[in-house]
Design an enzyme around this catalytic site. Structure first.
Site, mmCIF file in Angstrom:
data_model
loop_
_atom_site.group_PDB
_atom_site.id
_atom_site.type_symbol
_atom_site.label_atom_id
_atom_site.label_comp_id
_atom_site.label_asym_id
_atom_site.label_seq_id
_atom_site.Cartn_x
_atom_site.Cartn_y
_atom_site.Cartn_z
ATOM 1 N N SER A 76 0.834 -1.212 0.000
ATOM 2 C CA SER A 76 0.000 0.000 0.000
ATOM 3 C C SER A 76 0.860 1.251 0.000
ATOM 4 O O SER A 76 1.766 1.388 0.822
ATOM 5 C CB SER A 76 -0.863 0.059 1.257
ATOM 6 O OG SER A 76 -1.516 -1.146 1.460
ATOM 7 N N HIS A 81 -5.062 0.731 -4.482
ATOM 8 C CA HIS A 81 -4.472 -0.480 -5.041
ATOM 9 C C HIS A 81 -4.830 -0.576 -6.520
ATOM 10 O O HIS A 81 -5.940 -0.954 -6.872
ATOM 11 C CB HIS A 81 -5.014 -1.727 -4.348
ATOM 12 C CG HIS A 81 -4.596 -1.851 -2.925
ATOM 13 N ND1 HIS A 81 -3.591 -2.691 -2.508
ATOM 14 C CD2 HIS A 81 -5.042 -1.235 -1.818
ATOM 15 C CE1 HIS A 81 -3.441 -2.580 -1.200
ATOM 16 N NE2 HIS A 81 -4.306 -1.704 -0.750
ATOM 17 N N HIS A 96 -5.691 -9.211 -0.880
ATOM 18 C CA HIS A 96 -5.629 -9.484 0.562
ATOM 19 C C HIS A 96 -6.741 -10.441 0.967
ATOM 20 O O HIS A 96 -7.856 -10.354 0.443
ATOM 21 C CB HIS A 96 -5.791 -8.184 1.360
ATOM 22 C CG HIS A 96 -4.738 -7.162 1.101
ATOM 23 N ND1 HIS A 96 -4.868 -6.189 0.136
ATOM 24 C CD2 HIS A 96 -3.526 -6.968 1.677
ATOM 25 C CE1 HIS A 96 -3.780 -5.436 0.131
ATOM 26 N NE2 HIS A 96 -2.941 -5.883 1.051
ATOM 27 N N TYR A 116 -8.303 -10.263 3.694
ATOM 28 C CA TYR A 116 -9.374 -9.497 4.352
ATOM 29 C C TYR A 116 -10.373 -8.906 3.367
ATOM 30 O O TYR A 116 -11.473 -8.513 3.753
ATOM 31 C CB TYR A 116 -8.802 -8.407 5.273
ATOM 32 C CG TYR A 116 -8.017 -7.293 4.614
ATOM 33 C CD1 TYR A 116 -8.651 -6.315 3.854
ATOM 34 C CD2 TYR A 116 -6.644 -7.212 4.772
ATOM 35 C CE1 TYR A 116 -7.929 -5.295 3.253
ATOM 36 C CE2 TYR A 116 -5.912 -6.191 4.167
ATOM 37 C CZ TYR A 116 -6.555 -5.240 3.415
ATOM 38 O OH TYR A 116 -5.850 -4.238 2.809
ATOM 39 N N GLU A 117 -10.010 -8.855 2.094
ATOM 40 C CA GLU A 117 -10.947 -8.347 1.089
ATOM 41 C C GLU A 117 -11.981 -9.406 0.711
ATOM 42 O O GLU A 117 -12.927 -9.104 -0.012
ATOM 43 C CB GLU A 117 -10.187 -7.943 -0.180
ATOM 44 C CG GLU A 117 -9.304 -6.720 0.001
ATOM 45 C CD GLU A 117 -8.472 -6.431 -1.246
ATOM 46 O OE1 GLU A 117 -8.921 -5.650 -2.086
ATOM 47 O OE2 GLU A 117 -7.375 -7.022 -1.372
ATOM 48 N N ALA A 164 3.283 -2.215 4.023
ATOM 49 C CA ALA A 164 3.148 -1.203 5.068
ATOM 50 C C ALA A 164 2.809 -1.949 6.352
ATOM 51 O O ALA A 164 1.961 -2.835 6.335
ATOM 52 C CB ALA A 164 2.024 -0.250 4.700
ATOM 53 N N MET A 224 -0.965 -7.077 7.485
ATOM 54 C CA MET A 224 -2.064 -7.899 6.969
ATOM 55 C C MET A 224 -1.778 -8.453 5.571
ATOM 56 O O MET A 224 -2.694 -8.683 4.783
ATOM 57 C CB MET A 224 -3.350 -7.061 6.921
ATOM 58 C CG MET A 224 -3.705 -6.385 8.240
ATOM 59 S SD MET A 224 -5.087 -5.267 8.036
ATOM 60 C CE MET A 224 -4.961 -4.244 9.513
ATOM 61 N N SER A 225 -0.498 -8.636 5.263
ATOM 62 C CA SER A 225 -0.158 -9.164 3.923
ATOM 63 C C SER A 225 1.150 -9.943 4.000
ATOM 64 O O SER A 225 1.559 -10.363 5.072
ATOM 65 C CB SER A 225 -0.007 -7.993 2.935
ATOM 66 O OG SER A 225 1.126 -7.214 3.266
ATOM 67 N N ASN A 235 3.145 3.313 10.973
ATOM 68 C CA ASN A 235 2.593 3.789 12.261
ATOM 69 C C ASN A 235 3.114 2.859 13.343
ATOM 70 O O ASN A 235 3.495 1.724 13.052
ATOM 71 C CB ASN A 235 1.057 3.717 12.229
ATOM 72 C CG ASN A 235 0.567 2.300 11.944
ATOM 73 O OD1 ASN A 235 0.587 1.849 10.782
ATOM 74 N ND2 ASN A 235 0.168 1.590 12.966
ATOM 75 N N HIS A 251 -6.326 5.241 8.385
ATOM 76 C CA HIS A 251 -5.799 4.674 7.137
ATOM 77 C C HIS A 251 -5.081 5.744 6.296
ATOM 78 O O HIS A 251 -4.039 5.479 5.702
ATOM 79 C CB HIS A 251 -6.935 4.024 6.343
ATOM 80 C CG HIS A 251 -6.487 3.373 5.066
ATOM 81 N ND1 HIS A 251 -5.568 2.323 5.054
ATOM 82 C CD2 HIS A 251 -6.787 3.615 3.768
ATOM 83 C CE1 HIS A 251 -5.347 1.969 3.800
ATOM 84 N NE2 HIS A 251 -6.075 2.736 3.003
#
Ligand code: HPA
Length: 274
Positions: free
Chosen positions: A29, A60, A82, A84-85, A112, A210-211, A234, A246
């Site tokens: 990202s 993306h 991802h 989560y998508e 990220a 998350m990736s 972060n 985000h």
């Protein structure tokens, strides 16, 4: 994974390009600037490639970018899939199978992440030395096709020590500061609780995201050498004093992305000199 489907994807891509990629790059990202550095670029929308999953979320782009950086022929994923998508793990990792049959030998994967290690700061770049798969799923679950790789692949060196050494040497030459760290993968899409981050810290994690891990597992299974570079966008929950947003994450990725681009460009360039 249907071998025939992957072959059909590969056939379509081969018709669009001249030559064959040696390296694969997956952009995280906000780290898309690398795509602009690709020479003799051929941009293939995911939607045009038979059997390829289609990507969706903001920030993306969904393109496979073929071309050269520093003389190294490569294929770059501009936008990744991802879990989560709502994509299944075989969709998340489908591009890796395609890369393998296109001839890719080395993979650079970027992301990220949230920083857990208190020595990290937003904007820092981290060379991944290992991962913890905290998602509870493996992308290799299900029947195995031995043409791709073994049933029980070894994961003792998920990130290539050789590629890490090269990346470190180049960072030294270019005076790019970096840390090393262990990446912990969660399914997402929610950020973690403070209690989860304390637990992850005790488990040995330096950063969370998350990736990356599904792709790393499949790349290892396929026999690719993998280099992972994370950008701390972060500090993780409980370490950060503010709530996560985000937009702020993307902004930091954008800024640090330029340093990351310079680094990855030089790493790829160096490859051809070996
Ligand atoms: N947690 C999980 N994934 C992330 C984070 C985080 O704090 N920052 C960027 N990706």
């Amino acid at each position: 994974m249907r071998y025939e489907h992957v072959l059909e994807s590969v056939c379509y891509i081969r018709k669009q390009i001249v030559g064959a990629p040696k390296a694969g790059v997956i952009l995280g990202s906000g780290l898309g600037c690398l795509a602009e550095l690709v020479k003799n670029r051929v941009v293939i929308p995911y939607g045009d490639i038979p059997h390829f999953p289609r990507s969706g979320i903001a920030g993306h782009a969904g393109n496979l970018v073929y071309g050269e950086i520093g003389g190294c022929p490569l294929v770059m994923m501009q936008g990744r899939f991802h879990y989560y998508e709502g994509f299944e793990m075989d969709q998340v990792t489908y591009p890796l199978f395609v890369m393998k049959l296109l001839g890719v030998e080395q993979l650079i994967v970027t992301n990220a992440s949230g920083g857990i290690n208190p020595a990290y700061r937003p904007g820092d770049l981290i060379l991944l030395e290992d991962y913890i798969n905290f998602s509870g799923v493996s992308p290799l679950r299900g029947g195995n096709d031995e043409r791709f790789g073994p049933r029980f692949p070894d994961m003792s060196e998920p990130y290539s020590r050789e590629m890490i050494s090269r990346a470190e040497r180049i960072a030294g030459d270019l005076k790019i500061p970096f840390h090393r760290g262990v990446y912990l993968y969660t399914q997402g899409p929610n950020y973690e609780t403070a209690a989860e981050i304390r637990a992850f810290s005790r488990l040995g994690a330096d950063l969370v995201g998350m990736s990356t891990v599904p792709e790393t597992i499949v790349a290892g299974y396929l026999g690719l050498k993998v280099l992972g570079i994370a950008c701390v966008t972060n500090m993780a929950t409980g370490i950060a004093t503010k709530k996560h947003a985000h937009e702020a994450v993307m902004e930091t990725a954008d800024k640090a992305g330029r340093r990351l681009c310079t680094w990855v460009q030089a790493i790829l360039d160096e490859r051809t000199a070996i």
